[in-house]
Scaffold this active site. Structure first.
Site, PDB file in Angstrom:
ATOM      1  N   ASN A 141      -8.476   2.729  -1.211  1.00 21.18           N
ATOM      2  CA  ASN A 141      -7.871   1.444  -0.846  1.00 21.18           C
ATOM      3  C   ASN A 141      -7.236   1.456   0.546  1.00 21.18           C
ATOM      4  OD1 ASN A 141      -5.535   2.942  -1.224  1.00 21.18           O
ATOM      5  ND2 ASN A 141      -4.768   1.734  -2.942  1.00 21.18           N
ATOM      6  N   LYS A 142      -7.361   2.564   1.275  1.00 21.58           N
ATOM      7  CA  LYS A 142      -6.712   2.661   2.577  1.00 21.58           C
ATOM      8  C   LYS A 142      -7.547   1.959   3.659  1.00 21.58           C
ATOM      9  CE  LYS A 142      -3.084   4.965   1.263  1.00 21.58           C
ATOM     10  NZ  LYS A 142      -3.307   5.081  -0.171  1.00 21.58           N
ATOM     11  N   ILE A 143      -6.984   1.863   4.868  1.00 19.71           N
ATOM     12  CA  ILE A 143      -7.635   1.123   5.960  1.00 19.71           C
ATOM     13  C   ILE A 143      -9.000   1.710   6.276  1.00 19.71           C
ATOM     14  CG2 ILE A 143      -7.453   0.562   8.430  1.00 19.71           C
ATOM     15  CD1 ILE A 143      -4.421   0.255   7.920  1.00 19.71           C
TER      16      ILE A 143
END
Length: 368
Positions: free
Chosen positions: A183-185
């Site tokens: 879910n990170k950038i």
């Protein structure tokens, strides 16, 4: 339910598949391979750090530098109570004690004044967390660290590419760490990165993450290390993601601007995370706090949003109220208030302006 809008979706729109297939075709699928070193090289360039060390997740990215910095049982490290539990756990892995400081009500980041109050003769370091993509007040934190001879390990797990007064988050302390969870950038599925400008720390951390093996003598171990390595396949995904990170960040800033526009008349009901002065947030998550004027509970709002096809998530629960940390006593009332009233709204590159309008119209209809 006509539609479902998730909080987070990885955006795999570059060379990720091409690079992964190259790993498969060449059989370089483990922790050796060209993509590991290239990902490290390109990430260090992007983040403006001399060295970047890949590892298997963001939690071990915190653990390794704490060992390298000499943290030991009896030591204390000041961290925000309002953060994800990995920050506290990494300190405990070393046998040390996390000391919980409160957050600021506007930025939700660690309060420098509370850091000062929590310093004791046992304090060895500070781990500021750049929460939800928004950098902390690093000038104040670094000044405290210098005054008390403390290390600073920046937890930038959620903050790839954000800046504080022209410097990238993760590059102002002795060490910075990043997560590449899904879910990170940018993501590698699981994965993490450690960055530093210290040559000796770089060498020490590389040895620790590779079972403690002497870098110049195979199967000769001079340290007790860990198997914390990233695979070539993960690094291949990461390199493909990194090549488009400017686009990923721009997409999140665009989504945040749409939320601000759609909710501009809701200040009596909603509070937004304030961006630290002199900073640029990368808006890992666009989040809101429900003000006291809202008569519907946060959990009920989330339930009603879900019923209309919109996923939300609560903000992190404070560490000092977690059963696993009941023995670490702390008073952090602002952290409790922020955590109890806040939620993450969907924030990812695949959202359209129409999606944001639907989310905001739904939120308004529930709380007004």
């Amino acid at each position: 339910m006509d539609k479902f809008i998730p909080v987070a979706v990885p955006h795999l729109s570059g060379n990720e598949k091409k690079y992964v297939m190259d790993c498969m075709d060449t059989t370089w699928i483990s922790s050796n391979g060209k993509y590991v070193s290239e990902f490290e090289k390109q990430f260090s360039k992007f983040i403006d750090a001399e060295y970047a060390i890949s590892c298997c997740n963001g939690t071990v990215a915190l653990h390794v530098p704490l060992i390298a910095l000499g943290l030991k049982p009896g030591d204390e490290v000041i961290i925000p109570s309002f953060t994800y539990i990995a920050t506290a756990n990494a300190v405990k892995y070393c046998g040390a004690t996390p000391v919980f400081a409160d957050c600021l009500l506007d930025t939700w980041n660690i309060d420098p004044e509370d850091i000062k109050r929590k310093i004791t003769s046992k304090t060895r370091g500070i781990i500021p967390v750049h929460l939800y993509g928004n950098p902390c007040d690093m000038d104040a934190i670094m000044e405290i660290a210098r005054e008390h001879n403390l290390f600073v390990l920046e937890d930038a797990a959620e903050c790839h590419g954000a800046e504080y007064k022209g410097k990238k988050a993760g590059t102002m302390g002795e060490v910075g760490t990043f997560s590449f969870f899904g879910n990170k950038i940018i993501t590698t599925g699981e994965g993490g990165m450690i960055v530093t400008n210290n040559k000796e720390l770089d060498a020490k951390m590389r040895q620790l993450k590779g079972q403690g093996q002497d870098p110049n003598k195979r199967y000769w171990f001079t340290e007790m290390g860990y198997n914390y390595r990233m695979t070539n396949v993960e690094a291949a995904i990461g390199l493909g993601q990194l090549e488009k990170i400017d686009e990923h960040i721009a997409d999140r800033k665009k989504v945040a601007s749409w939320y601000m526009e759609e909710l501009k008349d809701m200040n009596d009901y909603l509070q937004f995370q304030k961006v630290t002065e002199g900073s640029t947030s990368v808006w890992w998550m666009f989040s809101v706090l429900l003000r006291d004027s809202v008569k519907v509970s946060r959990d009920k709002v989330m339930e009603m949003m879900r019923a209309r096809g919109i996923e939300t998530r609560p903000l992190f629960y404070p560490m000092h109220i977690m059963p696993v940390y009941y023995d670490v006593k702390a008073e952090c009332p602002i952290s409790e208030k922020v955590a109890a009233s806040g939620m993450n709204l969907p924030t990812h590159a695949l959202l359209t302006r129409e999606d944001i309008k639907y989310i905001c119209d739904t939120l308004k209809s529930i709380i007004l």
